[in-house]
Motif scaffolding. Sequence first.
Motif, PDB file in Angstrom:
ATOM      1  N   TYR A 117       0.869  -1.186   0.000  1.00 56.90           N
ATOM      2  CA  TYR A 117       0.000   0.000   0.000  1.00 56.90           C
ATOM      3  C   TYR A 117       0.904   1.234   0.000  1.00 56.90           C
ATOM      4  O   TYR A 117       1.746   1.397   0.891  1.00 56.90           O
ATOM      5  CB  TYR A 117      -0.882   0.021   1.242  1.00 56.90           C
ATOM      6  N   THR A 118       0.725   2.095  -0.980  1.00 50.47           N
ATOM      7  CA  THR A 118       1.562   3.290  -1.071  1.00 50.47           C
ATOM      8  C   THR A 118       0.717   4.513  -1.414  1.00 50.47           C
ATOM      9  O   THR A 118      -0.323   4.399  -2.066  1.00 50.47           O
ATOM     10  CB  THR A 118       2.661   3.124  -2.147  1.00 50.47           C
ATOM     11  N   VAL A 119       1.188   5.662  -0.957  1.00 52.78           N
ATOM     12  CA  VAL A 119       0.569   6.944  -1.315  1.00 52.78           C
ATOM     13  C   VAL A 119       1.408   7.558  -2.424  1.00 52.78           C
ATOM     14  O   VAL A 119       2.609   7.786  -2.252  1.00 52.78           O
ATOM     15  CB  VAL A 119       0.492   7.881  -0.098  1.00 52.78           C
ATOM     16  N   GLU A 120       0.775   7.824  -3.564  1.00 52.96           N
ATOM     17  CA  GLU A 120       1.487   8.321  -4.740  1.00 52.96           C
ATOM     18  C   GLU A 120       0.705   9.453  -5.396  1.00 52.96           C
ATOM     19  O   GLU A 120      -0.520   9.536  -5.241  1.00 52.96           O
ATOM     20  CB  GLU A 120       1.673   7.188  -5.768  1.00 52.96           C
ATOM     21  N   PRO A 121       1.397  10.316  -6.147  1.00 51.98           N
ATOM     22  CA  PRO A 121       0.685  11.360  -6.898  1.00 51.98           C
ATOM     23  C   PRO A 121      -0.161  10.741  -8.004  1.00 51.98           C
ATOM     24  O   PRO A 121       0.290   9.838  -8.717  1.00 51.98           O
ATOM     25  CB  PRO A 121       1.820  12.215  -7.477  1.00 51.98           C
ATOM     26  N   GLY A 122      -1.398  11.212  -8.141  1.00 48.51           N
ATOM     27  CA  GLY A 122      -2.270  10.746  -9.198  1.00 48.51           C
ATOM     28  C   GLY A 122      -2.110  11.569 -10.466  1.00 48.51           C
ATOM     29  O   GLY A 122      -1.326  12.523 -10.523  1.00 48.51           O
ATOM     30  N   LYS A 123      -2.879  11.209 -11.489  1.00 47.12           N
ATOM     31  CA  LYS A 123      -2.771  11.900 -12.769  1.00 47.12           C
ATOM     32  C   LYS A 123      -3.218  13.348 -12.684  1.00 47.12           C
ATOM     33  O   LYS A 123      -2.729  14.208 -13.414  1.00 47.12           O
ATOM     34  CB  LYS A 123      -3.601  11.162 -13.819  1.00 47.12           C
ATOM     35  N   ASP A 124      -4.175  13.648 -11.813  1.00 45.17           N
ATOM     36  CA  ASP A 124      -4.688  15.010 -11.708  1.00 45.17           C
ATOM     37  C   ASP A 124      -3.999  15.809 -10.612  1.00 45.17           C
ATOM     38  O   ASP A 124      -4.456  16.886 -10.236  1.00 45.17           O
ATOM     39  CB  ASP A 124      -6.196  14.979 -11.455  1.00 45.17           C
ATOM     40  N   GLY A 125      -2.895  15.267 -10.075  1.00 44.11           N
ATOM     41  CA  GLY A 125      -2.153  15.972  -9.041  1.00 44.11           C
ATOM     42  C   GLY A 125      -2.552  15.598  -7.627  1.00 44.11           C
ATOM     43  O   GLY A 125      -1.849  15.935  -6.685  1.00 44.11           O
ATOM     44  N   ARG A 132      -0.617  -2.660  -4.724  1.00 45.86           N
ATOM     45  CA  ARG A 132       0.012  -3.567  -5.673  1.00 45.86           C
ATOM     46  C   ARG A 132       0.195  -4.935  -5.013  1.00 45.86           C
ATOM     47  O   ARG A 132       0.459  -5.004  -3.805  1.00 45.86           O
ATOM     48  CB  ARG A 132       1.365  -3.030  -6.147  1.00 45.86           C
ATOM     49  N   GLN A 133       0.087  -5.983  -5.818  1.00 42.02           N
ATOM     50  CA  GLN A 133       0.205  -7.340  -5.297  1.00 42.02           C
ATOM     51  C   GLN A 133       1.158  -8.146  -6.177  1.00 42.02           C
ATOM     52  O   GLN A 133       1.209  -7.945  -7.390  1.00 42.02           O
ATOM     53  CB  GLN A 133      -1.164  -8.035  -5.279  1.00 42.02           C
ATOM     54  N   ASP A 139       8.498 -11.553  -9.185  1.00 40.08           N
ATOM     55  CA  ASP A 139       8.606 -10.124  -9.468  1.00 40.08           C
ATOM     56  C   ASP A 139       7.231  -9.521  -9.728  1.00 40.08           C
ATOM     57  O   ASP A 139       6.292 -10.218 -10.119  1.00 40.08           O
ATOM     58  CB  ASP A 139       9.498  -9.887 -10.688  1.00 40.08           C
ATOM     59  N   LEU A 140       7.157  -8.236  -9.514  1.00 37.18           N
ATOM     60  CA  LEU A 140       5.928  -7.500  -9.803  1.00 37.18           C
ATOM     61  C   LEU A 140       5.731  -7.438 -11.307  1.00 37.18           C
ATOM     62  O   LEU A 140       6.641  -7.052 -12.050  1.00 37.18           O
ATOM     63  CB  LEU A 140       6.035  -6.091  -9.215  1.00 37.18           C
ATOM     64  N   ASP A 141       4.522  -7.830 -11.771  1.00 34.89           N
ATOM     65  CA  ASP A 141       4.313  -7.809 -13.222  1.00 34.89           C
ATOM     66  C   ASP A 141       4.013  -6.387 -13.697  1.00 34.89           C
ATOM     67  O   ASP A 141       3.769  -5.474 -12.915  1.00 34.89           O
ATOM     68  CB  ASP A 141       3.216  -8.785 -13.640  1.00 34.89           C
ATOM     69  N   GLU A 142       4.046  -6.227 -15.010  1.00 34.55           N
ATOM     70  CA  GLU A 142       3.940  -4.886 -15.601  1.00 34.55           C
ATOM     71  C   GLU A 142       2.586  -4.240 -15.326  1.00 34.55           C
ATOM     72  O   GLU A 142       2.503  -3.029 -15.078  1.00 34.55           O
ATOM     73  CB  GLU A 142       4.174  -4.984 -17.107  1.00 34.55           C
ATOM     74  N   ASP A 143       1.512  -5.028 -15.346  1.00 34.06           N
ATOM     75  CA  ASP A 143       0.185  -4.473 -15.105  1.00 34.06           C
ATOM     76  C   ASP A 143       0.060  -3.926 -13.684  1.00 34.06           C
ATOM     77  O   ASP A 143      -0.480  -2.834 -13.466  1.00 34.06           O
ATOM     78  CB  ASP A 143      -0.889  -5.530 -15.351  1.00 34.06           C
ATOM     79  N   GLU A 144       0.542  -4.693 -12.706  1.00 35.76           N
ATOM     80  CA  GLU A 144       0.464  -4.225 -11.317  1.00 35.76           C
ATOM     81  C   GLU A 144       1.350  -3.014 -11.095  1.00 35.76           C
ATOM     82  O   GLU A 144       1.006  -2.122 -10.313  1.00 35.76           O
ATOM     83  CB  GLU A 144       0.870  -5.359 -10.362  1.00 35.76           C
ATOM     84  N   VAL A 150      -6.474   1.480  -7.350  1.00 38.53           N
ATOM     85  CA  VAL A 150      -6.614   2.747  -6.625  1.00 38.53           C
ATOM     86  C   VAL A 150      -7.713   2.591  -5.577  1.00 38.53           C
ATOM     87  O   VAL A 150      -8.886   2.426  -5.906  1.00 38.53           O
ATOM     88  CB  VAL A 150      -6.944   3.905  -7.583  1.00 38.53           C
ATOM     89  N   LEU A 151      -7.325   2.644  -4.299  1.00 39.55           N
ATOM     90  CA  LEU A 151      -8.283   2.483  -3.209  1.00 39.55           C
ATOM     91  C   LEU A 151      -8.926   3.799  -2.793  1.00 39.55           C
ATOM     92  O   LEU A 151     -10.078   3.812  -2.340  1.00 39.55           O
ATOM     93  CB  LEU A 151      -7.592   1.845  -1.999  1.00 39.55           C
TER      94      LEU A 151
END
Length: 236
Positions: A117-125, A132-133, A139-144, A150-151
């Motif tokens: 679970y991470t807090v990240e900037p979204g597309k609209d700022g 991600r799982q 390894d983490l796949d490209e889709d994840e 987005v929770l």
Amino acid sequence: MNSFAAKRRFGFTLVEVMVSIAILSLVVAAIYSSWTAILRASKVGLDAAATAQRSRIALHTLEDSLSTVELFVRNADYYGFVAENGSDATLSFVARLPKSFPRSGRFGDFDVRRLSYTVEPGKDGEKELVLRQQPLVMDLDEDEENYPLVLARGVKEFAMEFWDLRVRDWVDEWRQTNQVPKLIKITLSLEHLDNRSRQSVEEVTRVIALTSSGVPPLFQVPGAPGTPGMFGQPGM
């Protein structure tokens, strides 16, 4: 003359027509203003309800995953419990997840997965809380990586506190990555952008009990003396 005077009494002068139009315009303007105010208030209410619902769903997802956490001390590099507060807060751990957990269908029979679970900037700022799982030791796949779940959007704060048995109090840092805290307190505050300003509309705090604990190395060695179950009990 009498007939002409009677017709004039039943007619309207230009001034009367203009006054009528002005009054009608005021009535229409008042109705429009009231209607737009109702629509605006309805939108604000719906946005607030949606924000509250998103925060509940996010915390429910966190609670479901934390209640199934797994940690094997001997393999702490794979099972480590990692938590960091701050503007880009992160919570990462391994859990044995039920089939009903979000996106479980993508992973088939890989029920044991690392969750991040991470807090990240979204597309609209706006800040977003994303999940991600990845199956354990994979390894983490490209889709994840590129399209996490987005929770919650408009995250103002995602803060964690942990119950430390050594000091018997809440602490905001968890450095014992090879151990699982007994309790974790999560505060999620969301905000939304209205017509005038950005303001916080929802803050939820929940205390979650982690029923699991780190499995000591002794319990991971088949046949070790004192190991419970079929591997270590006398006479088995």
